[in-house]
Write a protein that holds these residues in place. Structure first.
Motif: not given
Ligand code: C5P
Length: 256
Positions: A219-238
């Protein structure tokens, strides 16, 4: 366990140096770093030692597959190196997997041994590939069969593709750890992964950990890509939060 701790980044980069620099950027944003056979073969164990010394959790993805005595010794080394997880091929058989467990216990630091995972069916293999190697069964059937064998051998869990999560979870219960590669956020390049799911779909199907490589590392910004995936995981966990509904995708379905 927080969503971030469930995200494993595959450090499949051109050099250990590049992998270490990316790990420094991603530290605190993801749960584990996966070190695979390319860097390990090319440059040796230095990256693993460096990450462990920095306090990172490492998944040593060398997929051991050998006679039990050799796997036992390799497992001892992995545990002594302080990795948090490593894996073996379930097709090595029950005795080989039991040897991995014994070796990990011998090498464990302060009584804290690594999780040992079995590789069931590589996500790059389809039904025809299994026919060619004489397995003569569907990837799903083969994965469940090998997961059952891994549990009997005392392993902690499996690496399993998105569409195998639900049947393995049904068969082996909630304590059995399921680590899932083939994760592609909606719209991402599938690369060669034939069986894939979005982060939310894999979590909803029951994965404990997700392995993500190129969608983060390229990804052009790996940290932003990782954070976006974590947010998607958080939403799925709740599951009560409406945010996940649109982004989930269906396990095993093409994403675009
Ligand atoms: O870049 P990508 O997200 O496809 O990386 C997936 C990672 O997971 C790679 O390191 C690959 O070796 C690994 N893996 C996989 N399928 C398996 C087991 C491991 O893709 N069944």
């Amino acid at each position: 366990m927080a969503a971030q701790e469930k995200l494993i980044v595959a450090l499949d980069l051109a050099s250990a140096d590049a992998a270490a620099r990316l790990a420094e950027r991603l530290r605190g944003h993801v749960g584990l770093f996966k070190v695979g056979p390319v860097i390990f073969t090319g440059e040796g164990p230095f990256l693993v030692r460096y990450l462990v010394a920095e306090g990172d959790k490492v998944f040593l993805d060398l997929k051991f597959h050998d006679i039990p005595n050799t796997v036992r010794a390799a497992a001892r080394e992995a545990a002594a190196a302080g990795v948090a997880m490593f894996n073996v091929h379930a097709t090595g058989g029950r005795k080989m997997m039991e040897a991995a467990r014994a070796g990990a216990e011998e090498g464990a630091r302060n009584g804290h041994g690594p999780l040992i995972l079995a590789v069931t069916v590589l996500t790059s293999l389809g039904r025809e590939d299994l026919d060619e190697i004489g397995a003569g069964t569907s990837p799903e059937e083969q994965a469940v069969r090998l997961a059952r064998l891994a549990a009997r051998a005392g392993l902690d869990g499996v690496v399993a593709s998105p569409e195998e999560i639900a049947p393995i979870r049904r068969e082996l219960g909630s304590a059995f750890q399921i680590v899932t590669p083939g994760i592609r956020p909606a719209g991402a390049d599938a690369n060669e992964q034939k069986r894939r799911a979005t982060p939310a779909a894999a979590i909803q199907a029951g994965a404990d950990y997700l392995v993500v490589g190129r969608p983060i590392t390229e990804a052009p910004d790996p940290v932003a890509a990782a954070d976006a995936i974590v947010r998607e995981m958080e939403a799925a966990l709740a599951p009560d939060l409406p945010a996940q509904a649109g982004s989930a995708g269906r396990v095993g379905q093409p994403l675009h």
